[in-house]
Write a protein that holds these residues in place. Structure first.
Motif, short mmCIF file in Angstrom:
data_model
loop_
_atom_site.label_atom_id
_atom_site.label_comp_id
_atom_site.label_asym_id
_atom_site.label_seq_id
_atom_site.Cartn_x
_atom_site.Cartn_y
_atom_site.Cartn_z
N UNK A 174 35.68 51.57 20.35
CA UNK A 174 36.40 50.30 20.37
C UNK A 174 37.51 50.39 21.40
N UNK A 175 38.07 49.23 21.75
CA UNK A 175 39.15 49.17 22.72
C UNK A 175 40.48 49.43 22.01
N UNK A 176 41.03 50.60 22.22
CA UNK A 176 42.27 50.98 21.53
C UNK A 176 43.45 50.11 21.95
N UNK A 177 43.39 49.56 23.17
CA UNK A 177 44.48 48.70 23.64
C UNK A 177 44.61 47.48 22.74
N UNK A 194 35.97 38.45 29.84
CA UNK A 194 35.62 39.18 31.06
C UNK A 194 36.11 40.63 31.03
N UNK A 195 35.87 41.30 29.88
CA UNK A 195 36.28 42.70 29.69
C UNK A 195 37.78 42.87 29.92
N UNK A 196 38.54 41.90 29.52
CA UNK A 196 39.99 41.93 29.71
C UNK A 196 40.64 41.18 28.56
N UNK A 237 50.61 29.04 31.05
CA UNK A 237 49.97 29.83 32.12
C UNK A 237 49.27 31.05 31.52
N UNK A 238 48.09 31.38 32.06
CA UNK A 238 47.35 32.55 31.62
C UNK A 238 47.97 33.80 32.24
N UNK A 239 48.20 34.81 31.40
CA UNK A 239 48.73 36.09 31.88
C UNK A 239 47.79 37.19 31.42
N UNK A 240 47.15 37.87 32.38
CA UNK A 240 46.19 38.93 32.08
C UNK A 240 46.93 40.23 31.79
N UNK A 241 46.39 41.01 30.84
CA UNK A 241 47.06 42.23 30.39
C UNK A 241 46.46 43.50 30.97
N UNK A 242 45.39 43.36 31.72
CA UNK A 242 44.78 44.49 32.42
C UNK A 242 44.35 44.02 33.80
N UNK A 243 44.01 44.95 34.67
CA UNK A 243 43.57 44.60 36.02
C UNK A 243 42.35 43.70 35.96
N UNK A 244 42.37 42.61 36.74
CA UNK A 244 41.28 41.63 36.71
C UNK A 244 40.02 42.18 37.39
N UNK A 245 38.89 41.56 37.07
CA UNK A 245 37.59 42.00 37.58
C UNK A 245 37.30 41.42 38.96
N UNK A 246 36.16 41.83 39.52
CA UNK A 246 35.74 41.29 40.82
C UNK A 246 34.95 40.00 40.66
N UNK A 247 34.31 39.84 39.50
CA UNK A 247 33.46 38.68 39.26
C UNK A 247 33.66 38.17 37.84
#
Length: 300
Positions: A174-177, A194-196, A237-247
């Motif tokens: 599982x995703x511990x984050x 999107x895996x984020x 506004x959307x704020x992502x918590x991990x590095x965004x993907x390429x697609x």
């Protein structure tokens, strides 16, 4: 006789309507599963309760986290006091002003649900079932008296099958984050895509203030969102918590985004959780290209 036949038609029609309603896909339910699936998997690996069962019970008992009991007491499983020595919350259920367990976070509710089932003699026989036998677990919970509704097991099974929750019962990790954020009791809901993971900015938020809440360096948080660390955030506004993907996710293949008024390459990239430079690259556009309303942009 005519009145009897009419009444039967009304009864059958009402039953079909209720069943049809129960099978309709619900975005709120999906958001709930996206948010808490990792906690359910973590609990499954530790306590041997199918993640599908935990998620289906949680979404059903808490109204996808929006019931009064869930909002006021973080109680997502409708567990009553029964010797509980912690905080309490009182609500009408089978009887008026009944005592329910109250938790400091949703994570505590999920953990107590696991402990409640594993330590109660009443539910011991369920643990002889396979983790993949969600139907047996659903029927067993009803037979053991977890809920009074005669269609409780049926509802759990319908939810599990409609949202394919049984796929989580095969998970090995599982995703511990995500579980850490929920365990810390982050004040706003964390969404998955999107895996984020992402949150919505509130009025007055800055990267510094938000960073303290989600326990991420404000410099990293700004960098993940391709912004300056001192930039102001707009409400919603959307704020992502991990590095965004390429697609964007695979489901967006062949589904281009149509540019709407007020959108920019940045806001579109934020919407799909992808980095701006890859949005330009996917569409063979130069960085100085000015998009126009109605343009179609590939996101996958």
């Amino acid at each position: 006789m005519k009145r009897l036949i009419f009444s039967l038609f009304v009864l059958i029609g009402s039953t079909v309507h209720v069943l049809a309603q129960s099978m309709v896909w619900n975005q709120r339910y999906q958001d709930y599963f996206n948010t808490y699936k990792d906690v359910a998997i973590e609990q499954m690996l530790q306590y041997k309760i199918p993640a599908s069962i935990t998620l289906a019970q949680g979404v059903l008992e808490s109204g996808a986290g929006r019931s009064e009991l869930a909002l006021r007491a973080n109680n997502h499983f409708g567990i009553k006091c029964n010797g509980w020595t912690g905080r309490k919350s009182y609500h009408d259920d089978d009887e008026r002003n009944e005592c329910f367990r109250a938790y400091n976070s949703v994570y505590e509710s999920f953990r107590d649900h696991s402990v409640f089932l594993t330590t109660s003699q009443r539910y011991r026989r369920l643990f002889q079932l396979k983790l993949t036998d969600y139907k047996g677990w659903a029927k067993g919970l009803k037979a053991c008296g977890y809920a009074t509704s005669p269609v409780y097991a049926k509802k759990l099974i319908e939810i599990i099958e409609l949202y394919r929750l049984y796929e989580y019962d095969k998970a090995k990790g599982f995703d511990a984050f995500q579980t850490r954020e929920i365990e810390r009791g982050v004040l706003r809901q964390v969404f998955a895509f999107n895996d984020n993971y992402y949150v919505y900015a509130k009025r007055g938020d800055t990267y510094r203030s938000l960073a303290k809440e989600v326990d991420i360096s404000y410099r990293k948080l700004a960098r993940y969102n391709e912004r300056d660390k001192n930039d102001a955030l707009e409400e919603g506004e959307v704020v992502w918590l991990k590095k965004k993907a390429r697609k964007a996710p695979k489901s967006y293949k062949g589904r281009p985004h149509r540019v709407a008024a007020g959108e920019s390459m940045y806001t579109i990239a934020q919407k799909y959780g992808i980095r701006v430079k890859y949005l330009y690259k996917m569409n063979d556009l130069s960085p100085d290209y000015q998009i126009r309303v109605g343009d179609l942009l590939r996101v996958r």
